[in-house]
Design an enzyme around this catalytic site. Structure first.
Site, mmCIF file in Angstrom:
data_model
loop_
_atom_site.group_PDB
_atom_site.id
_atom_site.type_symbol
_atom_site.label_atom_id
_atom_site.label_comp_id
_atom_site.label_asym_id
_atom_site.label_seq_id
_atom_site.Cartn_x
_atom_site.Cartn_y
_atom_site.Cartn_z
ATOM 1 N N SER A 25 6.950 -2.215 5.325
ATOM 2 C CA SER A 25 5.764 -1.523 5.368
ATOM 3 C C SER A 25 5.888 -0.856 6.770
ATOM 4 O O SER A 25 6.492 -1.291 7.774
ATOM 5 C CB SER A 25 4.698 -2.507 5.467
ATOM 6 N N GLN A 103 6.294 7.683 7.598
ATOM 7 C CA GLN A 103 5.265 7.746 6.935
ATOM 8 C C GLN A 103 4.681 9.049 7.971
ATOM 9 O O GLN A 103 4.685 8.907 9.322
ATOM 10 C CB GLN A 103 4.370 6.634 7.185
ATOM 11 N N TYR A 187 -7.483 6.538 9.376
ATOM 12 C CA TYR A 187 -6.972 7.695 9.834
ATOM 13 C C TYR A 187 -7.762 8.808 9.235
ATOM 14 O O TYR A 187 -8.373 8.886 8.359
ATOM 15 C CB TYR A 187 -5.448 7.630 9.522
ATOM 16 N N ARG A 235 -0.472 6.423 1.040
ATOM 17 C CA ARG A 235 -0.913 5.118 1.406
ATOM 18 C C ARG A 235 -2.657 5.279 1.392
ATOM 19 O O ARG A 235 -3.037 6.208 2.044
ATOM 20 C CB ARG A 235 -0.594 4.754 2.678
ATOM 21 N N LEU A 305 -0.179 -9.294 2.921
ATOM 22 C CA LEU A 305 -0.096 -10.793 2.863
ATOM 23 C C LEU A 305 0.844 -11.235 1.921
ATOM 24 O O LEU A 305 0.739 -12.130 0.809
ATOM 25 C CB LEU A 305 -1.311 -11.565 2.712
ATOM 26 N N GLY A 326 4.910 -6.426 5.828
ATOM 27 C CA GLY A 326 4.736 -5.997 7.078
ATOM 28 C C GLY A 326 5.061 -7.019 8.055
ATOM 29 O O GLY A 326 6.522 -7.163 8.484
ATOM 30 N N ARG A 327 4.003 -7.672 8.465
ATOM 31 C CA ARG A 327 4.237 -9.003 9.569
ATOM 32 C C ARG A 327 5.539 -9.907 9.140
ATOM 33 O O ARG A 327 6.098 -10.320 9.990
ATOM 34 C CB ARG A 327 3.029 -9.512 9.794
HETATM 35 C C1 LIG Z 1 2.320 -4.044 14.484
HETATM 36 C C2 LIG Z 1 1.619 -3.236 13.183
HETATM 37 C C3 LIG Z 1 1.820 -2.013 13.147
HETATM 38 C C4 LIG Z 1 1.131 -1.386 12.088
HETATM 39 N N1 LIG Z 1 1.453 -0.098 12.052
HETATM 40 C C5 LIG Z 1 1.080 0.808 10.637
HETATM 41 C C6 LIG Z 1 1.329 1.967 10.413
HETATM 42 O O1 LIG Z 1 2.042 2.745 11.301
HETATM 43 N N2 LIG Z 1 1.063 2.576 9.325
HETATM 44 C C7 LIG Z 1 0.337 2.003 8.226
HETATM 45 O O2 LIG Z 1 0.158 2.503 7.230
HETATM 46 N N3 LIG Z 1 0.101 0.703 8.440
HETATM 47 C C8 LIG Z 1 0.544 0.087 9.632
HETATM 48 N N4 LIG Z 1 0.261 -1.450 9.843
HETATM 49 C C9 LIG Z 1 -0.066 -2.235 8.620
HETATM 50 C C10 LIG Z 1 1.141 -2.639 7.888
HETATM 51 O O3 LIG Z 1 1.977 -1.604 7.144
HETATM 52 C C11 LIG Z 1 0.695 -3.305 6.586
HETATM 53 O O4 LIG Z 1 0.012 -2.819 5.515
HETATM 54 C C12 LIG Z 1 -0.216 -4.505 6.939
HETATM 55 O O5 LIG Z 1 0.034 -5.303 8.207
HETATM 56 C C13 LIG Z 1 -0.626 -5.758 5.777
HETATM 57 O O6 LIG Z 1 1.006 -5.970 5.456
HETATM 58 P P1 LIG Z 1 1.259 -7.441 5.801
HETATM 59 O O7 LIG Z 1 0.295 -8.602 5.507
HETATM 60 O O8 LIG Z 1 2.504 -7.666 4.996
HETATM 61 O O9 LIG Z 1 1.635 -7.433 7.351
HETATM 62 C C14 LIG Z 1 0.836 -2.049 10.996
HETATM 63 C C15 LIG Z 1 0.849 -3.349 11.135
HETATM 64 C C16 LIG Z 1 1.134 -4.017 12.260
HETATM 65 C C17 LIG Z 1 1.114 -5.513 12.235
#
Ligand SMILES: Cc1cc2nc3c(=O)[nH]c(=O)nc-3n(C[C@H](O)[C@H](O)[C@H](O)COP(=O)(O)O)c2cc1C
Length: 356
Positions: A25, A103, A187, A235, A305, A326-327
């Site tokens: 992500s 992105q 955004y 997105r 998640l 993501g995380r």
């Molecule tokens: C450190 C960090 C930076 C992020 N930067 C972006 C980003 O640049 N663009 C975006 O669409 N989402 C961003 N997100 C959201 C993640 O892409 C993701 O959608 C969100 O963390 C939920 O997924 P997860 O539960 O697997 O972390 C960011 C999240 C984190 C934790």
């Protein structure tokens, strides 16, 4: 037994074949020197996730204009000078067999704040006298404690559409295979769409048809600037999850219009239109909207998640066509290889076999 087999099958997107459906992500690293050019941090970070088994590596939100950055440390593609640094990153991702995506984003009212580890991060505005800039947005409604944005004039909207197209041409020049437009997380594109952030009475606001106008103009300009053989993702939130905000009825119409305009895949993410909007605290909280969004005719992906192999099994293919992690992949670049659960010598890079 958890069987995640479907997640490891290739996905064809126009002329791009993605080797699996478990993707990185986009996550801002806030790690440029201010020029918007990828650094060694980006190189190491993204190549690690590609080595770790992500079939597609989505490079973080990359600004289409300097004043559309969230912070002074964001990546950018607003200048031809930034292309060689991105090309180096693309080559690194390709060298280990992953698809390279970027992105593209315009932060709108969420621009000009501190990096997360300084001051109050996303909650502390950086004013012009501290090296920041004045944000612009559809209406003069600030995000949390950030600056009150200036209402965009027609000429601003037209310029931003063209900046998206120009950044797309640079993404192609850098060799990216896939472009995603950032239309979630509060955004600029999201704020035009949401009735809570767009209070305009002109052709850019009011009825859904008007609120969709700016996002659809961006999509049309980007699709025209991006080769036919390359896929375009957007997105978007499935809903704002806020009183008076975007509903799934509206986003379903929006997704269909996106698909008709040439968007190949909808990437569902949390809205986070405001700092106190619900983010979702259950596994697969965005993926659960997948079946509804598939009615648009586009393929659907989701983040949110996905942290265990069992979530992959539940998500692909029943809810979505691919997931973005993501995380979990910040914590562990090898998350996909571990989730796949094969005998390590069958799936891990040969260079690491002596570890097993
Ligand atoms: C450190 C960090 C930076 C992020 N930067 C972006 C980003 O640049 N663009 C975006 O669409 N989402 C961003 N997100 C959201 C993640 O892409 C993701 O959608 C969100 O963390 C939920 O997924 P997860 O539960 O697997 O972390 C960011 C999240 C984190 C934790």
């Amino acid at each position: 037994m958890v069987t995640t087999a479907a997640a490891w099958t290739p996905l064809e997107l126009r002329e791009v074949s993605v080797p699996n459906r478990v993707w990185l992500s986009p996550m801002c690293q806030y790690s440029t020197d201010g020029s918007g050019v990828p650094t060694d941090w980006h190189l190491g970070h993204y190549i690690s996730r590609a080595v770790g088994g992500a079939g597609l590596v989505m490079v973080e939100c990359t600004a289409i204009a300097p004043e559309m950055r969230t912070t002074g440390r964001d990546l950018g593609l607003w200048s031809d000078d930034q292309v060689p640094g991105h090309a180096r990153l693309v080559d690194a991702i390709h060298s280990v067999g992953a698809v390279a995506a970027v992105q593209l984003g315009a932060a709108g009212r969420k621009s000009s704040h501190d990096v997360p580890w300084e001051n109050r991060g996303q909650r502390s505005a950086v004013p012009p006298e501290r090296g920041g800039w004045q944000p612009i947005a559809p209406s003069t409604i600030p995000f949390a404690d950030l600056a009150v944005p200036t209402e965009m004039a027609d000429a601003d909207a037209e310029r931003v559409v063209e900046q998206f197209a120009a950044a797309t041409r640079r993404a192609h020049a850098a060799g990216y295979d896939v472009v995603e437009l950032h239309g979630a997380n509060g955004y600029l594109i999201h704020t035009f769409l949401s009735p809570l952030a767009n209070l305009r009475g002109d052709r850019w606001g009011g009825a859904l048809e008007n609120r969709m106008r700016f996002p659809l103009e961006v999509v049309a300009a980007v699709r025209a600037a991006w080769p036919d053989g390359k896929p375009l993702l957007v997105r978007m939130p499935a809903a704002d999850l806020l009183e008076g905000g975007l509903t799934t009825d509206e986003t379903t119409v929006y997704a269909s219009r996106m698909a008709a305009a040439g968007v190949d895949m909808i990437d569902l993410a949390s809205g986070v239109l405001t700092h106190d909007a619900p983010r979702g605290d259950e596994p697969l909280h965005n993926a659960r909207f997948g079946p509804q969004m598939r009615a648009s005719g586009a393929l659907v992906a989701a983040s949110g998640l996905i942290t265990e192999a069992a979530h992959l099994e539940a998500a692909v293919p029943d809810l979505v066509d691919a997931v973005l992690v993501g995380r979990a992949m910040l914590r562990d670049p090898y998350w996909p290889l571990r989730a796949r659960g094969l005998e390590p010598r069958q799936s891990w890079p040969v260079q690491y076999h002596r570890a097993f």
